[in-house]
Design an enzyme around this catalytic site. Structure first.
Site, PDB file in Angstrom:
ATOM      1  N   ARG A   1       0.017   6.350  -2.841  1.00  0.00           N
ATOM      2  CA  ARG A   1       0.970   7.203  -2.729  1.00  0.00           C
ATOM      3  C   ARG A   1       0.766   7.915  -1.424  1.00  0.00           C
ATOM      4  O   ARG A   1      -0.576   8.045  -1.214  1.00  0.00           O
ATOM      5  CB  ARG A   1       0.956   8.180  -3.868  1.00  0.00           C
ATOM      6  N   HIS A   2       1.648   8.186  -0.635  1.00  0.00           N
ATOM      7  CA  HIS A   2       1.449   8.884   0.541  1.00  0.00           C
ATOM      8  C   HIS A   2       0.684  10.379   0.631  1.00  0.00           C
ATOM      9  O   HIS A   2       0.797  10.913  -0.666  1.00  0.00           O
ATOM     10  CB  HIS A   2       2.789   9.248   1.113  1.00  0.00           C
TER      11      HIS A   2
ATOM     12  N   HIS B   1       5.644   5.353  -2.683  1.00  0.00           N
ATOM     13  CA  HIS B   1       5.620   6.691  -3.254  1.00  0.00           C
ATOM     14  C   HIS B   1       4.918   6.930  -4.654  1.00  0.00           C
ATOM     15  O   HIS B   1       4.454   5.746  -4.931  1.00  0.00           O
ATOM     16  CB  HIS B   1       7.275   6.947  -3.573  1.00  0.00           C
TER      17      HIS B   1
END
Length: 624
Positions: free
Chosen positions: A365-366, A551
């Site tokens: 995930r970012h 995401h």
């Protein structure tokens, strides 16, 4: 309080005094608490002591529902103890580890004796008397051994109680229901169906065989004292999700909820549209207050964690029914259900070498995004009147890349914060130290994802050698995006101008303009599954790690197709994604000789940190 109400509570108090050595209500009344709230506190704490009830009232001084006449819900369970309980708890741990969580993990091992029912706060102690009377009447005839027979179906696994002993147990439940109706004026529905002890419920069909094998290791003939236990729960939150605070949190705004370590929070899934990403709206069990809280300060709790145990009756001719030892054995059954933490095998050299020798997928995930910290109005906080960017806080990035639609374009496509950049670099540095060999990199077209991939590659010393392939097919579920249309994202040319080494030769599975605004959940998971297959088909078949930066949703939607698991229930998926922190990772390894993928421990450890609130030195000086 009206005089008539005081008379009613005085009568109740008088009856209780006649049955107990000292009334628990009197000390609370002497402290000045109204009778109805004092009784409510006693019911909510299991009528253990006036001290606990007083502490409950102190914590709930700002609870808007304190005066509401909402009773607790009660239920009676028959619970195993001793060796049988230990074996069942071992099954709980192993089934969760090998087959993921199912509905049975929400509650401790038990046989349900009656459905949940309500009881007025001033009559709760009469339930205890009903339990004692029912137990005393059945003590001589209660079976010394409760025969259990394993039963399995496509969605249920458990032990059925043999009919002879089951009739005796049902008779006990019926007597309790009758006594509760007479003494406490409660409508109790005793169980009349097949008595059972559930081992697994609503699991994936392909896990049935594994669960059956684990269940056969549980010998139902193990020594066991059966204990009838009376529990209560707050009826308002039956269909809510329950979270447990794992960090303390001090509110930074008036609409936020303070958290103490171990607090339980009730979260209504239908109310979460008001919350920003990474935040939830919840209600504290400890205080009764409602507010926003950072979700990564919590973990998912099981349903029965918030239940209150009131009284127990142990069926043993040899044991003292009121012995403290029985109470301790019964109380342990809640705490021991949580699986013990297992050592991370990937930290060993042997496991790492095995991972390097296989083709693997690491989904990340970012990092932390600016609006996650500064809210939806973050762009107004860093914009000058003439539309230029400036840095009002050190957690804003030093600069923003240029884009065709100016600063307005960042509104629905925010960049990483300074902390987000640090998180990404830290993860990249850890990957370098681990010896992991990255062979390909894919990223969602969202700026925060591309930036996260860029900073990871820079720490891996690969930013010049390896190009980032932008894949719109793993973009966030468009239903969650603000507005009715998908946001305008930076083009490949704009990203290259911002010194991001993106590939212009890669042909994605889904061009960005092919994404459907407000797509259905089925359309989203299908899109991700097709995209993962497309990405891997263009990667070398030799050993190495394919890095996918997306995401929070990608950790589920991009790994389940590899593992050949069906999509989660939409509600479960939404709640799971909210729990995934910045730089959260999932790691899958290809077992080529068996033609499958397996979930494994990521090659690096997690990154955990607390919040750092805003500080105004002017206010500090004036305040002192």
């Amino acid at each position: 309080m009206a005089a008539r109400e005081m008379q009613v509570y005085a009568k109740v108090n008088s009856k209780l005094k006649g049955r107990t050595a000292a009334s628990l209500l009197d000390p609370l009344l002497d402290m000045g608490f109204p009778a109805h709230t004092a009784l409510k506190a006693l019911a909510a704490t299991g009528r253990k002591s006036a001290k606990e009830a007083a502490e409950w009232l102190r914590c709930h001084c700002n609870d808007p529902s304190l005066d509401d006449p909402i009773p607790q819900e009660y239920a009676l369970f028959l619970c195993p103890t001793g060796s049988l309980l230990e074996k069942l708890q071992e099954f709980w741990r192993e089934s969760k580890r090998q087959c993921t969580k199912n509905r049975a993990h929400e509650v401790f091992p038990h046989i349900t004796l009656c459905d949940f029912f309500t009881c007025e706060d001033q009559k709760v102690e009469y339930l205890y008397e009903a339990l004692k009377r029912a137990g005393d009447r059945m003590l001589g005839s209660f079976p010394s051994v409760v025969p259990l027979v394993l039963h399995s179906s496509i969605s249920y696994l458990g032990f059925f109680v043999s009919e002879g002993p089951a009739d005796v147990i049902r008779e006990f439940a019926t007597i309790f229901a009758t006594e509760a109706a007479v003494l406490a004026d409660c409508t109790v529905k005793p169980c009349t169906k097949q008595l059972h002890l559930t081992l697994a419920h609503k699991f994936y069909p392909h896990h049935q065989r594994t669960l059956e094998q684990l269940a056969r290791a549980v010998n139902p003939g193990h020594s066991c004292q059966w204990t009838a236990a009376l529990y209560s729960r707050d009826m308002r939150f039956v269909h809510y999700q329950t979270l447990r605070a794992v960090f303390q949190y001090k509110p930074q705004n008036v609409d936020e909820l303070p958290l103490n370590l171990g607090d339980y929070i009730f979260v209504d899934p239908t109310e979460q549209e008001e919350a920003s990403e990474g935040w939830v709206i919840g209600l504290s069990q400890r205080t009764g207050c409602r507010g926003f809280l950072p979700e990564n300060y919590t973990e998912r709790a099981i349903e029965c964690d918030t239940w209150v145990k009131h009284r127990t009756y142990t069926f043993s001719l040899a044991a003292d029914l009121n012995s403290r030892k029985d109470g301790e054995a019964s109380s342990r059954q809640n705490g021991d259900l949580h699986p013990l933490p297992r050592p991370r095998s990937a930290s060993s050299l042997q496991a790492l070498q095995a991972a390097i020798a296989r083709r693997s997928v690491l989904v990340v995930r970012h990092g932390e995004r600016v609006d996650q910290v500064f809210g939806k109005s973050w762009l107004q906080q860093c914009s000058t009147p003439d539309g230029k960017y400036y840095r009002p806080d050190l957690n804003f990035p030093c600069s923003l890349p240029r884009r065709g639609n100016g600063l307005k374009g960042f509104e629905n496509d925010p960049p990483l914060s300074s902390c987000g950049i640090f998180q990404s670099r830290t993860a990249g540095e850890a990957l370098l130290d681990s010896g992991a060999r990255i062979t390909s990199v894919f990223a969602s077209p969202a700026l925060r994802c591309v930036q996260t991939a860029k900073h990871i590659l820079e720490e891996l010393k690969l930013e010049k050698k390896m190009k980032i392939r932008v894949e719109p097919g793993i973009f966030e579920w468009t239903k969650w995006e603000a507005g009715r249309s998908t946001p305008t994202l930076m083009t490949l040319e704009e990203l290259r101008e911002a010194n991001v080494n993106v590939s212009t030769e890669y042909r994605p599975a889904f061009p960005f303009d092919a994404l459907l605004p407000a797509e259905s959940y089925d359309e989203f998971v299908r899109r991700c599954a097709v995209s993962v297959e497309h990405m891997l088909s263009g990667c070398p078949q030799d050993a190495g790690i394919v890095l996918i930066v997306g995401h929070g949703s990608a950790l589920d939607s991009c790994t389940r197709p590899l593992l050949r698991l069906p999509p989660r229930d939409c509600t479960d998926f939404a709640q799971l994604v909210r729990k995934i922190p910045s730089l959260g990772m999932c790691f899958c390894e290809e077992i080529r000789e068996e033609g499958k993928w397996e979930l494994a421990a990521p090659p690096v450890k997690t990154l955990t940190h607390g919040s750092n609130s805003a500080f105004d030195w002017r206010n500090w000086i004036l305040g002192n």
